[in-house]
Design an enzyme around this catalytic site. Sequence first.
Site, PDB file in Angstrom:
ATOM      1  N   ARG A 121      46.502 -31.284 -27.202  1.00 57.82           N
ATOM      2  CA  ARG A 121      46.705 -30.635 -28.397  1.00 57.82           C
ATOM      3  C   ARG A 121      47.643 -28.914 -27.970  1.00 57.82           C
ATOM      4  NH1 ARG A 121      43.303 -33.972 -29.286  1.00 57.82           N
ATOM      5  NH2 ARG A 121      43.796 -35.358 -31.472  1.00 57.82           N
ATOM      6  N   HIS A 134      36.394 -43.256 -26.119  1.00 56.15           N
ATOM      7  CA  HIS A 134      37.409 -43.553 -25.859  1.00 56.15           C
ATOM      8  C   HIS A 134      38.317 -44.649 -24.525  1.00 56.15           C
ATOM      9  CE1 HIS A 134      39.145 -39.687 -28.903  1.00 56.15           C
ATOM     10  NE2 HIS A 134      37.699 -41.231 -29.177  1.00 56.15           N
ATOM     11  N   CYS A 192      46.076 -65.358 -18.584  1.00 57.17           N
ATOM     12  CA  CYS A 192      45.886 -66.722 -19.695  1.00 57.17           C
ATOM     13  C   CYS A 192      46.957 -65.747 -21.225  1.00 57.17           C
ATOM     14  CB  CYS A 192      44.258 -65.944 -20.713  1.00 57.17           C
ATOM     15  SG  CYS A 192      44.299 -64.000 -21.900  1.00 57.17           S
ATOM     16  N   ILE A 205      38.881 -40.002 -20.104  1.00 60.43           N
ATOM     17  CA  ILE A 205      39.288 -41.642 -20.340  1.00 60.43           C
ATOM     18  C   ILE A 205      39.481 -41.596 -18.470  1.00 60.43           C
ATOM     19  CG2 ILE A 205      40.126 -41.917 -22.463  1.00 60.43           C
ATOM     20  CD1 ILE A 205      42.707 -41.844 -21.238  1.00 60.43           C
TER      21      ILE A 205
HETATM   22  P1  NAD Z   1      41.592 -31.348 -27.066  1.00 59.30           P
HETATM   23  O1  NAD Z   1      42.611 -31.568 -26.428  1.00 59.30           O
HETATM   24  O2  NAD Z   1      42.266 -31.747 -28.438  1.00 59.30           O
HETATM   25  O3  NAD Z   1      41.198 -29.694 -26.915  1.00 59.30           O
HETATM   26  C1  NAD Z   1      41.134 -29.412 -25.439  1.00 59.30           C
HETATM   27  C2  NAD Z   1      40.172 -27.943 -26.315  1.00 59.30           C
HETATM   28  O4  NAD Z   1      40.058 -27.854 -24.658  1.00 59.30           O
HETATM   29  C3  NAD Z   1      41.023 -26.957 -26.383  1.00 59.30           C
HETATM   30  O5  NAD Z   1      40.331 -26.661 -27.614  1.00 59.30           O
HETATM   31  C4  NAD Z   1      41.480 -26.334 -25.762  1.00 59.30           C
HETATM   32  O6  NAD Z   1      41.037 -25.060 -26.038  1.00 59.30           O
HETATM   33  C5  NAD Z   1      40.428 -26.727 -24.472  1.00 59.30           C
HETATM   34  N1  NAD Z   1      40.594 -26.125 -23.358  1.00 59.30           N
HETATM   35  C6  NAD Z   1      41.477 -26.456 -22.374  1.00 59.30           C
HETATM   36  N2  NAD Z   1      41.618 -25.820 -21.664  1.00 59.30           N
HETATM   37  C7  NAD Z   1      40.089 -25.758 -21.300  1.00 59.30           C
HETATM   38  C8  NAD Z   1      38.924 -25.132 -20.501  1.00 59.30           C
HETATM   39  N3  NAD Z   1      39.281 -25.080 -18.847  1.00 59.30           N
HETATM   40  N4  NAD Z   1      37.743 -24.459 -20.352  1.00 59.30           N
HETATM   41  C9  NAD Z   1      37.118 -24.255 -21.862  1.00 59.30           C
HETATM   42  N5  NAD Z   1      37.934 -25.054 -22.744  1.00 59.30           N
HETATM   43  C10 NAD Z   1      39.298 -25.447 -22.618  1.00 59.30           C
HETATM   44  O7  NAD Z   1      41.348 -32.079 -26.940  1.00 59.30           O
HETATM   45  P2  NAD Z   1      39.933 -32.896 -27.397  1.00 59.30           P
HETATM   46  O8  NAD Z   1      39.378 -32.578 -28.642  1.00 59.30           O
HETATM   47  O9  NAD Z   1      38.792 -34.375 -26.008  1.00 59.30           O
HETATM   48  O10 NAD Z   1      40.942 -34.333 -27.874  1.00 59.30           O
HETATM   49  C11 NAD Z   1      40.951 -35.073 -28.094  1.00 59.30           C
HETATM   50  C12 NAD Z   1      41.525 -36.317 -27.516  1.00 59.30           C
HETATM   51  O11 NAD Z   1      42.099 -36.202 -26.488  1.00 59.30           O
HETATM   52  C13 NAD Z   1      40.230 -37.887 -26.531  1.00 59.30           C
HETATM   53  O12 NAD Z   1      41.290 -38.878 -27.760  1.00 59.30           O
HETATM   54  C14 NAD Z   1      40.219 -38.114 -25.505  1.00 59.30           C
HETATM   55  O13 NAD Z   1      40.269 -39.399 -24.945  1.00 59.30           O
HETATM   56  C15 NAD Z   1      41.992 -37.516 -24.773  1.00 59.30           C
HETATM   57  N6  NAD Z   1      41.967 -36.788 -23.475  1.00 59.30           N
HETATM   58  C16 NAD Z   1      41.688 -36.979 -22.346  1.00 59.30           C
HETATM   59  C17 NAD Z   1      41.554 -36.662 -21.271  1.00 59.30           C
HETATM   60  C18 NAD Z   1      40.927 -36.715 -20.701  1.00 59.30           C
HETATM   61  O14 NAD Z   1      40.681 -37.491 -20.055  1.00 59.30           O
HETATM   62  N7  NAD Z   1      41.309 -36.088 -19.095  1.00 59.30           N
HETATM   63  C19 NAD Z   1      43.056 -35.348 -21.060  1.00 59.30           C
HETATM   64  C20 NAD Z   1      43.644 -35.322 -22.624  1.00 59.30           C
HETATM   65  C21 NAD Z   1      43.376 -35.818 -23.170  1.00 59.30           C
END
Ligand code: NAD
Length: 252
Positions: A36, A121, A156, A103
Amino acid sequence: MQDILEAIAKKIAEGGRNIAFTGAGISTESGIPDFRSQGGIWDQYRPVYFDEFMSSRDARVRYWDQKIAMWDGLEKARPNAGHQALAKLYDMGLLEAIITQNIDGLHQESGIPGDKVIELHGNTRRVRCMTCGETSTVAEAKQRILDGDPAPECHCGGYLKPDTISFGQAMPQKEVEAAARLSSSCDFFLVVGSTLVVHPAAMMPEYARRAGAYLAIVNLSDTPYDNACQALVREKAGPVLQAIADMAEEYR
Ligand code: NAD
């Protein structure tokens, strides 16, 4: 800020039932963009919904195309200071489990046993057949795509899909229940790098709060729980978690 980190570390060092809840923000310092933030994944791709994936070959081709593009970045990613700090707390017996929305499999790679990482997830390193449920690796699927099959199928005849939860797909029941149980019975709940807006994952801090747990949040942007937590840190997770783990080691 030092005072807040000390308070969090002291609470962890008490050695109650400590749980961490992580989102995409813990992995941005490993080079994986979150969803996001500006420049995040949703700025680059339009998501493929689960029913589109199941009903249209074109959607499956588009989905795999996106997944392979993301996988190329993800394959190179390694656990960062934040993942390692949580692994250190686990090794000291100061962290019971991690509930993650991620993930990427980086908590397991940092040394936390797989059964202590509750993946809400799914995991993008794994592929699952949507018909028979057999699992395989994303590396195998990628090879088939490179060999000219843009939407690989199982022996399958079922559709192969990375084992992650798409929009519109049911949540994994066992993991959601395990996460709710842990959250509802913990003494300390540490949120790292999540906007806390995706449900039901975002309910977990609420369960912890209702259980009377100490709620700490380390996140760069606002969350709906900022006013309900005992400690709020708006800094990058890696250095903050490292400092907390080092202090908890002293205090225990
Ligand atoms: P999000 O993208 O909604 O929010 C991430 C949050 O982390 C934000 O509020 C941001 O300000 C904060 N952030 C970013 N970098 C940071 C840092 N270095 N230190 C502290 N905070 C930091 O993430 P979410 O709420 O986990 O979104 C959910 C979805 O995103 C999940 O479904 C997940 O499966 C998926 N997702 C996963 C990955 C991964 O596996 N690495 C990557 C992208 C998205």
